[in-house]
Design a protein around this motif. Structure first.
Motif, PDB file in Angstrom:
ATOM      1  N   GLU A  34       0.981  -1.581   0.300  1.00 19.33           N
ATOM      2  CA  GLU A  34      -0.033  -0.171  -0.024  1.00 19.33           C
ATOM      3  C   GLU A  34       0.591   1.204   0.019  1.00 19.33           C
ATOM      4  N   VAL A  35       1.936   1.087   0.787  1.00 23.86           N
ATOM      5  CA  VAL A  35       2.786   2.653   0.764  1.00 23.86           C
ATOM      6  C   VAL A  35       4.546   2.158   0.878  1.00 23.86           C
ATOM      7  N   ASP A  36       4.057   2.758  -0.452  1.00 25.67           N
ATOM      8  CA  ASP A  36       6.153   2.663  -1.450  1.00 25.67           C
ATOM      9  C   ASP A  36       6.565   3.016  -0.399  1.00 25.67           C
ATOM     10  N   TRP A  37       7.124   3.921   0.216  1.00 21.14           N
ATOM     11  CA  TRP A  37       8.471   3.828   1.440  1.00 21.14           C
ATOM     12  C   TRP A  37       8.508   2.643   2.354  1.00 21.14           C
ATOM     13  N   VAL A  38       7.430   1.993   2.766  1.00 23.03           N
ATOM     14  CA  VAL A  38       7.665   0.686   3.692  1.00 23.03           C
ATOM     15  C   VAL A  38       9.428   0.118   2.559  1.00 23.03           C
ATOM     16  N   LYS A  39       9.040  -0.249   1.766  1.00 23.92           N
ATOM     17  CA  LYS A  39      10.209  -0.665   1.038  1.00 23.92           C
ATOM     18  C   LYS A  39      11.444  -0.791   1.506  1.00 23.92           C
ATOM     19  N   GLN A  40      11.805   0.858   1.213  1.00 23.93           N
ATOM     20  CA  GLN A  40      12.636   2.162   1.779  1.00 23.93           C
ATOM     21  C   GLN A  40      13.084   1.742   2.934  1.00 23.93           C
ATOM     22  N   GLU A  41      12.305   1.372   3.850  1.00 30.17           N
ATOM     23  CA  GLU A  41      12.826   0.913   5.451  1.00 30.17           C
ATOM     24  C   GLU A  41      12.546  -0.419   5.177  1.00 30.17           C
TER      25      GLU A  41
END
Ligand code: F6P
Length: 254
Positions: A34-41
């Motif tokens: 759902e949220v793209d920046w979670v992958k960055q996390e």
């Protein structure tokens, strides 16, 4: 509030650890579907873990995909791991250039102040080309580095999603469907119990090589990947999982 959340996640991490029988699990908040920046996390968490285990002169094999690209994006200089060597685990596997193992490996090495070697082979390969390519001295040299990697870090995908993303042939699609493949990693497709249904013929790391590496880190998240993660871990080839809350909650629900 922070402490409460931290302890909440450690319970979730422990439950996933018990479910998958792995040595170490890191869960980041959110759902990367759902949220793209979670992958960055997840990328940041994977780098934190790498920093804690890597030593001087080690070799790290990496795969492609967007999760691994996020890991590369978060890489920082590795003060405690000088002269590290980054290598792609296998060929390009039909990914876009920015998500190919070669690209990710070079970016990681540059940011970590390490070295890299690349694999320049088309894939999938015919049996004939495969045999002649693995006989090339320059390929042989890098294959040796790959197969003896100290640390392997890789993505896991949903089988059908990956076959389509790679524009697999009709024949391969049928084989994957008929075999009820659920997950994909390293160019191998696995069914629900973790058996290999199909394998992309390309040079590089073979599944057996994973058993000789002490540290194999999977980076995969999103609720939609829970089934794939479960399937991949059935045969216990990796011992660390970096994931997100979305996948973790779905994993322990089943
Ligand atoms: O194609 C390389 C690869 O690592 C696959 O083995 C894996 O299934 C996929 O990428 C994961 O991609 P993503 O992180 O984009 O879901």
């Amino acid at each position: 509030e922070f402490m409460k959340e931290a302890s909440g996640f450690s319970v979730l991490e422990q439950s996933v650890k018990d479910k998958l029988h792995v040595d170490h699990v890191i869960v980041v908040p959110g759902n990367s579907d759902e949220v793209d920046w979670v992958k960055q996390e997840m990328g940041k968490a994977a780098i934190g873990f790498l920093r804690s285990i890597l030593k001087n002169n080690q070799t790290i094999a990496v795969t492609g995909g967007t999760s691994m690209a996020a890991v590369a994006a978060m890489m920082t200089p590795l003060e405690n791991a000088k002269n590290c060597m980054f290598v792609p685990a296998r060929g390009g596997l039909g990914e876009r250039v920015e998500n190919q193992a070669n690209t990710i490996c070079a970016e990681m090495a540059n940011k970590a102040n390490g070295e890299y070697r690349l694999l320049h082979v088309p894939d999938p390969l015919s049996e004939e080309s495969y045999q002649s390519i693995i006989g090339e001295p320059s390929v042989k040299e890098i294959l040796q580095l790959i197969r003896q990697a100290d640390v392997v870090i890789h993505g896991i995908g949903d089988a059908m999603t990956m076959a389509e993303r790679r524009k697999a042939s009709e024949e391969v699609l049928q084989r994957i469907e008929a075999g009820n493949a659920v997950s994909e990693a390293f160019g191998y497709y696995f069914n629900k119990t973790g058996e290999v249904i199909h394998k992309v013929r390309t040079v590089g790391l073979q599944l057996e090589d994973l058993f000789s590496s002490q540290c194999v880190v999977a980076v995969a998240g999103g609720t939609s990947k829970a089934k794939a993660i479960m399937s991949y871990f059935q045969q216990g080839k990796s011992n660390v999982l970096v994931t997100d809350e979305g996948a973790a909650k779905e994993l322990i629900r089943e």
